[in-house]
Scaffold this motif. Sequence first.
Motif, mmCIF file in Angstrom:
data_model
loop_
_atom_site.group_PDB
_atom_site.id
_atom_site.type_symbol
_atom_site.label_atom_id
_atom_site.label_comp_id
_atom_site.label_asym_id
_atom_site.label_seq_id
_atom_site.Cartn_x
_atom_site.Cartn_y
_atom_site.Cartn_z
ATOM 1 N N ILE A 103 42.651 -12.817 -33.280
ATOM 2 C CA ILE A 103 42.891 -14.160 -32.751
ATOM 3 C C ILE A 103 43.515 -14.094 -31.362
ATOM 4 N N THR A 104 44.477 -13.193 -31.181
ATOM 5 C CA THR A 104 45.137 -13.051 -29.885
ATOM 6 C C THR A 104 44.132 -12.684 -28.794
ATOM 7 N N LEU A 105 43.259 -11.734 -29.089
ATOM 8 C CA LEU A 105 42.270 -11.288 -28.109
ATOM 9 C C LEU A 105 41.289 -12.406 -27.766
ATOM 10 N N GLU A 106 40.781 -13.080 -28.790
ATOM 11 C CA GLU A 106 39.768 -14.100 -28.540
ATOM 12 C C GLU A 106 40.331 -15.289 -27.772
ATOM 13 N N LEU A 159 34.024 -13.832 -25.209
ATOM 14 C CA LEU A 159 35.165 -13.170 -24.589
ATOM 15 C C LEU A 159 34.747 -12.431 -23.319
ATOM 16 N N ASP A 160 33.630 -11.735 -23.381
ATOM 17 C CA ASP A 160 33.199 -10.916 -22.239
ATOM 18 C C ASP A 160 32.850 -11.769 -21.028
ATOM 19 N N THR A 168 37.205 -7.245 -24.279
ATOM 20 C CA THR A 168 36.011 -7.142 -25.120
ATOM 21 C C THR A 168 35.997 -5.824 -25.885
ATOM 22 N N ASP A 169 36.364 -4.743 -25.232
ATOM 23 C CA ASP A 169 36.411 -3.440 -25.891
ATOM 24 C C ASP A 169 37.426 -3.444 -27.036
ATOM 25 N N ALA A 170 38.569 -4.054 -26.785
ATOM 26 C CA ALA A 170 39.601 -4.114 -27.827
ATOM 27 C C ALA A 170 39.130 -4.956 -29.011
ATOM 28 N N LEU A 171 38.410 -6.039 -28.733
ATOM 29 C CA LEU A 171 37.888 -6.875 -29.813
ATOM 30 C C LEU A 171 36.856 -6.110 -30.632
ATOM 31 N N ALA A 172 35.997 -5.339 -29.968
ATOM 32 C CA ALA A 172 34.979 -4.559 -30.679
ATOM 33 C C ALA A 172 35.636 -3.572 -31.643
ATOM 34 N N GLN A 173 36.706 -2.926 -31.214
ATOM 35 C CA GLN A 173 37.409 -1.974 -32.072
ATOM 36 C C GLN A 173 38.058 -2.685 -33.265
ATOM 37 N N THR A 174 38.614 -3.858 -33.003
ATOM 38 C CA THR A 174 39.244 -4.629 -34.079
ATOM 39 C C THR A 174 38.203 -5.098 -35.083
#
Length: 249
Positions: A103-106, A159-160, A168-174
Motif C-alpha cells: 500500500i505504501t509503495l502504490e 506506479l511506473d 516499481t522494482d520494489a513493488l514487483a518484489q513485494t
Amino acid sequence: MSTELAGAGTAPEAGPGTTARPAPSLRERVYLTIRDELMSGRVSPYERLTEERLAERHGASRTPVREALARLLADGVIVRRDSGLHLYVPSFRELTDLYELRITLELRGLTRALEDPTVHHDRPRLEAELDRWYGFRDATPAPDAGFVSQDERFHATLLDTSGNPALTDALAQTNQRIRSVRMYDYLTEDRMTATITEHIGIAELVVRDRIPQALEALRAHVGASREVVMERAAAALEMTRMMAREEQR
C-alpha cells in the motif's frame, strides 16, 4: 492422462474482439491442475511435493510436472525447504507487513505527483493500460487465480508511469512474496467484476489529473483486496491446520 488433468481450466480471455484461445498445452494443463490443487486446501503444507508422486497423481510424465513445480516456485505458491518443496503458507504477521509495504509503495506513485507539480504520469502508457481493462469489462474473464498477473500488471503500470522505476522494482518484489495468497482474490465472479470496475475508475481519474480522488480510490481498492485475501487466507490456514492434525493421528 487422468480425467482431472484433461479437464483443467484455461487462462482467462484477454479482452473484447479476440477469438477463443486454443486449448492449453499439456504443460499448461499440468501447471493449472497442480496449482488449483494446492490452492484448494487439499494439500497439506507438511506434504513434500515430489515429481514422482505428482506425476502419478495427475497421470502425467515427470517433465511437465518438473516444469510446473519450477513455475509454482517462481510464483511463490511453493517454497524450497531442507526436506524439499512444500506449499507456501505465510504467517499473518508476514502477510500484514507485506500488505502495508504494498500500500505504501502504490500510494507513493500518486502522492509524489501531488507533492511535486513537475511529476506527471505517462498518459499514453496509462491510456493503453486503461483500454486493456475496458476490454476485460466488455468480456469479463471467468474467475481464475491466474488473473493475479493481470492485476499486478495494472498496479505496476500505474506506479511506473509516475516516473520512479525504483518504486516499481520494489513493488514487483513485494508482489512476488504475496502472490500465492493474493490469488485467492480472483476465485469469485463478484471479485473479478469489482477488480475490473475499480481499476478502470482509478485509471480514469489519473488520466483526468484528478489525483486526490484517484489516491482515495486506490487506497480503498487495495484495502478491499486486502480484506478479502486475509479472510480467505485465514480459511486456508485453518484447513491446513485441520489436515495436519488428521495426519498426526
